[in-house]
Design a protein around this motif. Structure first.
Motif, PDB file in Angstrom:
ATOM      1  N   PRO A  96       0.905  -1.177   0.167  1.00  0.00           N
ATOM      2  CA  PRO A  96      -0.057   0.077   0.109  1.00  0.00           C
ATOM      3  C   PRO A  96       1.006   1.343  -0.289  1.00  0.00           C
ATOM      4  CG  PRO A  96      -0.144  -1.040   2.105  1.00  0.00           C
ATOM      5  CD  PRO A  96       0.608  -1.987   1.285  1.00  0.00           C
TER       6      PRO A  96
ATOM      7  N   GLY B 192      -0.104   2.425  11.958  1.00  0.00           N
ATOM      8  CA  GLY B 192      -1.394   2.598  12.404  1.00  0.00           C
ATOM      9  C   GLY B 192      -1.785   3.217  13.651  1.00  0.00           C
TER      10      GLY B 192
ATOM     11  N   ASP C  51      -7.815  -7.220  13.517  1.00  0.00           N
ATOM     12  CA  ASP C  51      -7.866  -6.164  12.366  1.00  0.00           C
ATOM     13  C   ASP C  51      -6.271  -6.020  11.801  1.00  0.00           C
ATOM     14  OD1 ASP C  51     -10.391  -3.914  13.930  1.00  0.00           O
ATOM     15  OD2 ASP C  51     -10.448  -5.629  12.729  1.00  0.00           O
ATOM     16  N   ARG C  52      -5.342  -6.189  12.708  1.00  0.00           N
ATOM     17  CA  ARG C  52      -3.820  -5.866  12.144  1.00  0.00           C
ATOM     18  C   ARG C  52      -3.552  -7.098  11.489  1.00  0.00           C
ATOM     19  NH1 ARG C  52       0.742  -6.061  16.485  1.00  0.00           N
ATOM     20  NH2 ARG C  52       2.523  -5.702  15.533  1.00  0.00           N
TER      21      ARG C  52
ATOM     22  N   GLY D 140      -5.090  -6.413   7.801  1.00  0.00           N
ATOM     23  CA  GLY D 140      -4.567  -5.536   7.360  1.00  0.00           C
ATOM     24  C   GLY D 140      -3.314  -6.026   6.712  1.00  0.00           C
ATOM     25  N   ILE D 141      -2.505  -6.797   6.929  1.00  0.00           N
ATOM     26  CA  ILE D 141      -1.167  -7.283   6.640  1.00  0.00           C
ATOM     27  C   ILE D 141      -1.595  -8.375   5.534  1.00  0.00           C
ATOM     28  CG2 ILE D 141       0.794  -8.485   7.286  1.00  0.00           C
ATOM     29  CD1 ILE D 141       0.870  -7.176  10.076  1.00  0.00           C
TER      30      ILE D 141
ATOM     31  N   ARG E 180      -3.965  -8.591   3.474  1.00  0.00           N
ATOM     32  CA  ARG E 180      -4.933  -8.270   2.484  1.00  0.00           C
ATOM     33  C   ARG E 180      -4.005  -8.142   1.012  1.00  0.00           C
ATOM     34  NH1 ARG E 180      -9.860  -5.469   1.571  1.00  0.00           N
ATOM     35  NH2 ARG E 180      -9.911  -4.979   3.799  1.00  0.00           N
TER      36      ARG E 180
ATOM     37  N   ASP F 182      -9.999  -9.914   2.473  1.00  0.00           N
ATOM     38  CA  ASP F 182     -10.196  -9.598   3.856  1.00  0.00           C
ATOM     39  C   ASP F 182     -10.702 -10.882   4.646  1.00  0.00           C
ATOM     40  OD1 ASP F 182     -11.355  -6.510   5.834  1.00  0.00           O
ATOM     41  OD2 ASP F 182     -10.612  -8.648   6.591  1.00  0.00           O
TER      42      ASP F 182
ATOM     43  N   GLN G 210       4.477  -9.485  10.431  1.00  0.00           N
ATOM     44  CA  GLN G 210       4.474  -9.213   9.118  1.00  0.00           C
ATOM     45  C   GLN G 210       5.211 -10.590   8.071  1.00  0.00           C
ATOM     46  OE1 GLN G 210       4.926  -5.181   8.671  1.00  0.00           O
ATOM     47  NE2 GLN G 210       4.139  -4.998   6.475  1.00  0.00           N
TER      48      GLN G 210
END
Length: 790
Positions: A29, A130, A351-352, A355-356, A358, A364, A458
């Motif tokens: 991103p 974030g 959520d974290r 996001g990684i 996606r 999602d 990550q």
């Protein structure tokens, strides 16, 4: 920042171990605007997966070690919990704000940094990770004013409104001498250039910066309470404290600060805080003994307690907790939906992960996990009351829905299971349950490795996503669970079929092509052995996984792998994961094709008695495997809880996890106090003396009746462990195959027909005995719940 406890580690080198440059992934991103001014080459990835723009690589390492590894602010009773309000006075590049967000997701953070070069990095680091903090580009002082600030680019943590280069040099000289006395390699040679080194470290720049009193910010922001006030302002500590009005002191619960003891300043700070109703503790780190630096921790005696979190801290010590991470197989649509809505830590961590993931998955994972495709709920036979068991789901016979089919795809299921397990681990940690050991099953070892710090979040998620995609692209296969030991199962292995897992002393899994597994299944049936097909799409942990293993090794080679900070048990070896194995990319390839030696790992786990097993998923299967291992070895049977209900259990997530937390708390207290001894496994008669006979009589009385005593005897024969009245069949090592044998034994002994659903509803010796008594006494047309027709 509080001065690092190993401050000279980076003086003689340019790089910093544990940190490495960030290479942007293809398709990553776009940068947030706050970070756009800093090129990717100027950034560092921290061991926990966060990315920062440092002022100095050496300082970044120190800050990370002190905050994330040593947790220097959380001492002497100071705590930080989700939902707290934190004021970070002296934010530097934002490392403390990152720690607060990482340690207690959902924390409200206000951070203040007056030096423009540091404030730019602080804002960039918050945005890159974030962190929704409020960042202010001014300092906190006694009054509204501007003042000259001395900024040291090579020693930003010592920059100050009250800079004195000679005082700063003296602090570092003390630290350097301590390192020399401790025998740090190369220190004598380094000290020959000490003056030149210190001169460079304290080459300063002057700038005008703004100061504001803390109470002005409290009023403008409408802050009702400050749960943790962190002050690190290099000799301006009293200025910060004097800028707090009398009306605001009662709103502050905890304070941590670094104090420079010049002209009696430490004693003055202590007097001020004690006069405001704080209990104060002071310590000086060994690395700076003899210097002017002290760390201070203050807890208010008068501030109202923080609002209670949804679940009380379980307060289980690290010595007694082991986290168990499942692989795929028990996930289901809607799993953890209630927890996601109720628990801020779980929600933030899931959520974290989403996001990684996606960019790697193109989807999602939350949508797949919480999907509801509108299919009617499976018909239940018989109907289950709220909190009860769905028999068809339990047996895997519920009609498949589109949502379930999607969630069972390997390329979706594995990332989902990892994300849920990781978020659950962070949730339990936020409640005070810190693991001393970690063990995973198959994919679960990746989650365990991430929690242990072997790989960053990550990197771990990228590896899991690639692994899942690579497996999904392979030809399909089949898997078969068999209640036999590896030795007894050996004759049934052959071309195309492998031993995929050894889960317990007499519970293994075969894996291979559909034809080979079907042949083995037929041979087992002909020999009189029960077996059960697993809902697997591929032949996991077999040679058929080699193409995927090669891709895993290739990606792991590019990753930073570190020795585990928390001991991890290996599926490959069945013993503790070594540093060499954890950091070898080929290990993670072997892991995919090797037999899962979970039973061996369970045996190692049991070497430390009194463990409380906390499973990071639904159902409790892994805890059952460990308890079976305990029974087979004659070891104390550990307490075990699952974090989520089984798919067949209608208990709401919140109720389920609250009950689990209470059981963990009770088990932890019991393990700390009890003198636990193994149950003798011999079935031969024992000549008992009078005291032993009295103990046996007391034990029999504990069951509360003849039916319960007889039933306990059946349980002991099947499970090979002495069960108490309130012990759970499934947490003692029971599984579906043993459940069918138990039902048959109950029919023979008591003349009543029990359904599997009844076992899941009663679960304990006492509960099952009550059901048997009611069933035996009731007329045929009025059988109790769970009997035929009930």
């Amino acid at each position: 920042m509080m001065l690092p406890t190993e401050p000279l580690a980076g003086f003689a080198r340019d790089g910093a171990p544990g940190l490495h440059g960030v290479v942007p992934a293809q398709g990553a991103p776009a940068d947030p605007p706050e970070a756009a001014a800093f090129a990717p080459a100027a950034r560092l990835r921290l061991p926990n997966g966060m990315t920062v723009v440092p002022q100095s690589r050496v300082e970044a390492e120190h800050f990370y070690d002190d905050l994330f590894r040593k947790r220097i602010y959380l001492r002497h009773g100071v705590t930080l919990e989700p939902g707290d309000c934190v004021f970070d006075v002296g934010g530097n590049i934002g490392t403390f704000a990152l720690f607060a967000h990482w340690h207690a997701p959902g924390t409200r953070i206000y951070t203040f940094e007056p030096a423009a070069p540091l404030f730019q990095r602080l804002r960039a680091n918050l945005a890159l990770n974030g962190v929704p903090a409020r960042a202010f580009g001014f300092g906190i002082g006694e009054a509204e004013r501007t003042a000259e600030f001395t900024f040291y680019p090579n020693s930003s943590g010592m920059s100050s409104f009250y800079a004195d280069a000679e005082e700063e040099r003296q602090v570092l000289r003390v630290m350097m001498d301590r390192e020399r006395v401790r025998g740090t390699e190369g220190m004598d040679a380094l000290l020959e250039y000490g003056d030149e080194l210190l001169e460079e470290r304290f080459r300063g720049e002057r700038m005008e910066c703004r100061l504001r009193p803390l109470s002005a910010v409290i009023r403008e922001e409408g802050v009702e309470r400050i749960d943790l006030l962190k002050i690190d302002v290099q000799k301006a500590e009293l200025d910060v404290l004097r800028g707090i009005d009398a009306e605001h002191w009662p709103r502050i619960r905890q304070i941590v600060m670094e104090v420079h003891d010049l002209e009696g300043r430490l004693a003055e700070v202590v007097r001020l805080l004690e006069g405001r109703g704080f209990r104060v503790a002071v310590e000086q780190d060994e690395a700076v003994e003899g210097s002017i630096l002290f760390n201070l921790f203050a807890l208010s005696r008068t501030a109202p307690p923080r609002p209670r979190v949804p679940v009380e801290a379980a307060e289980v010590t690290a010595m007694s907790a082991a986290f168990l991470f499942p692989g795929v197989g028990e996930q289901y649509p809607g799993m953890a939906r209630g927890l996601y809505g109720a628990e801020a830590v779980f929600r933030a961590e899931l959520d974290r992960c989403a996001g990684i993931l996606r960019p790697h998955l193109g989807v999602d994972v939350r949508e797949a996990l919480f999907a509801d495709d509108g299919a009617p709920p499976p018909a239940r036979e018989p109907a289950a009351a709220p909190g009860g068991i769905d028999l068809r789901a339990l047996l895997g016979r519920a009609p498949a829905t589109d949502a379930a089919a999607r969630l069972n795809r390997t390329d979706v299921a594995q990332p989902v299971v990892f994300a849920v397990g990781y978020a659950l681990a962070r949730l339990w940690e936020s409640w005070g349950v810190r693991p001393a050991a970690l063990i995973g099953h198959s994919l679960g070892e990746y989650t365990a490795a991430c929690v242990a710090g072997v790989m960053s979040l990550q990197d771990a998620l990228e590896l899991v996503a690639l692994r899942a995609r690579a497996i999904q692209a392979l030809p399909g296969g089949a898997m078969l669970a068999v209640p036999l030991s590896p030795g007894a199962l050996a004759p049934f292995l052959g071309e195309g079929v492998a031993l995929a897992a050894v889960n317990a002393p007499e519970l293994c899994v075969l894996s291979g092509t559909e034809a080979a597994v079907a042949h083995a299944e037929a041979a087992l049936a002909a020999a009189g052995h029960a077996a059960r097909r697993l809902a697997a799409t591929h032949a996991f942990h077999s040679p058929l996984m080699r193409p995927a293993a090669e891709r895993v090794a290739a990606l792991a080679t590019r990753m930073r792998l570190a020795p585990p900070r928390i001991p991890v048990l290996s599926n490959v070896t069945g013993t503790w994961l070594s540093a060499a194995e954890a950091t070898d990319p080929e290990y993670w390839a072997r892991h995919l094709v090797s037999t899962v030696q979970f039973g061996g790992g369970a045996a190692e786990l049991l070497a430390q008695p009194g463990r409380v097993l906390v499973e990071m998923g639904p159902g409790g299967s892994l805890g059952a495997f460990v308890r079976q291992q305990a029974a087979a070895r004659g070891a104390p049977v550990p307490a075990a809880v699952a974090s989520l209900p089984h798919q067949a259990d209608d208990t709401p997530d919140g109720d389920f996890v609250r009950a689990a937390a209470e059981r963990v708390k009770a088990a932890g207290a019991s393990a700390a106090a009890a003198d636990v001894r193994p149950v003798p496994r011999s079935s031969a008669p024992v000549a008992a003396d009078s005291s032993a006979a009295d103990e046996a009589a007391d034990a029999e009385d504990a069951y509360g009746g003849e039916v319960a005593r007889a039933l306990a005897g059946i349980w002991r024969e099947l499970l090979d462990v002495r069960a108490g009245p309130d012990d759970d069949f499934f947490l003692l090592g029971g599984h579906s195959l043993l459940a069918t044998r138990l039902i048959a034994r109950v029919r023979e002994a008591f003349g009543v027909q029990m359904r599997l659903r009844t076992l899941f509803q009663t679960r304990t010796v006492a509960g099952m005995a009550r059901w048997i008594e009611e069933a035996a006494a009731a007329p045929p047309e009025a059988a109790p719940l769970g009997a035929p027709g009930g």
